[in-house]
Design a protein around this motif. Sequence first.
Motif, PDB file in Angstrom:
ATOM      1  N   LEU A 118      36.440  44.380  41.533  1.00 42.08           N
ATOM      2  CA  LEU A 118      37.561  44.447  42.469  1.00 42.08           C
ATOM      3  C   LEU A 118      37.728  43.138  43.231  1.00 42.08           C
ATOM      4  CD1 LEU A 118      37.061  48.056  43.924  1.00 42.08           C
ATOM      5  CD2 LEU A 118      38.844  47.288  42.342  1.00 42.08           C
ATOM      6  N   ILE A 134      43.414  46.553  47.571  1.00 41.41           N
ATOM      7  CA  ILE A 134      41.944  46.456  47.567  1.00 41.41           C
ATOM      8  C   ILE A 134      41.421  46.260  48.985  1.00 41.41           C
ATOM      9  CG2 ILE A 134      40.020  44.989  46.840  1.00 41.41           C
ATOM     10  CD1 ILE A 134      41.523  44.562  44.198  1.00 41.41           C
ATOM     11  N   THR A 193      32.984  43.455  47.515  1.00 40.49           N
ATOM     12  CA  THR A 193      34.370  43.225  47.120  1.00 40.49           C
ATOM     13  C   THR A 193      35.031  42.185  48.016  1.00 40.49           C
ATOM     14  OG1 THR A 193      34.575  45.492  46.295  1.00 40.49           O
ATOM     15  CG2 THR A 193      36.620  44.310  46.783  1.00 40.49           C
ATOM     16  N   ARG A 197      36.076  38.407  46.883  1.00 44.32           N
ATOM     17  CA  ARG A 197      37.503  38.073  46.998  1.00 44.32           C
ATOM     18  C   ARG A 197      37.706  36.825  47.847  1.00 44.32           C
ATOM     19  NH1 ARG A 197      41.231  37.431  51.364  1.00 44.32           N
ATOM     20  NH2 ARG A 197      43.325  37.691  50.480  1.00 44.32           N
TER      21      ARG A 197
END
Length: 310
Positions: A118, A134, A193, A197
């Motif tokens: 993700l 997300i 995540t 990211r």
Amino acid sequence: MGRYVARRLLQMIPVFLGTTLLIFLMVHSLPGDPVLAMFGDKGADPATLAAKRHELGLDKSLPEQYFVYMRDMILHLDFGSQIRNGRPVTEVLGDAFPVTLQLAALAFAFELIFGIGLGIIGGLKAGKLADNAILIFTLLIISIPVFVLGFIIKMVFAFNLEWIAPNVSNDVQWSELIAPAIVLGGLSLAYVTRLTRTTMAENLRADYMRTAVAKGLPKRRIIGVHLMRNSMIPVITFLGTDIGALMGGAVVTEKIFNIKGVGGLIAESISRREGGTLVGLVTILVIVYLVTSLLIDLLYAVLDPRIRYA
């Protein structure tokens, strides 16, 4: 590299001694008398209680108890015994540790695969719909406490839908640990995540990425080699420290799903005022945490050849 490892091992000694001392003092400051708790409501006469305390060494001062504990642990690898039945902590841990290891491994795989997956999608699609979805999902997971998430999953999937058993059986199966693993690894998944990211979105704007694109390198190589290897260093750091957190955080999860692991033993030791058992179990978790942190530091050099240890 060899000198660095030796220096890190030497640094672990004061850290280990300090953490075990703090744990020992905190555990022995818990209210209640473990010897009195052994006899339950029936109680016992003062002479019997005094004899039992002397047998267990609880009549000594805290410094003496700590010295005896550390001496036995270092010289004989003796982490103490349970008060109620006299079983060595190492023997009790031998029965419980594989269960917690299964649970932690499943939770770690869950957060590793889905968290990094993700995070990659969010980093490559920064500012777009997928990225926003997300971020909202991870914020929702972070805002829900572990014990609340556990009871929600248990209520919905065990009692309402009847897809899973409400409690894990004594003969633990991998399939029974899926729901507890999701609960245990859910919070860490959200952090992994977001961290993945953020680092990927930042590295996409780095000079070396523009250089790789200008050279005409294939997109798969640019993302898979240049972007991923540099972005994974902070993620690996978090994952390494999270292994110890998963082992300790299993206390709540194992209590909710009635799992007979290390977390369940710690919760039971607290309720029974089993100070010696609790100190032994947490000491072993401290050792696992220290060794894991060393291995993660050594892994940095594999991910980034620029990192050298003197």
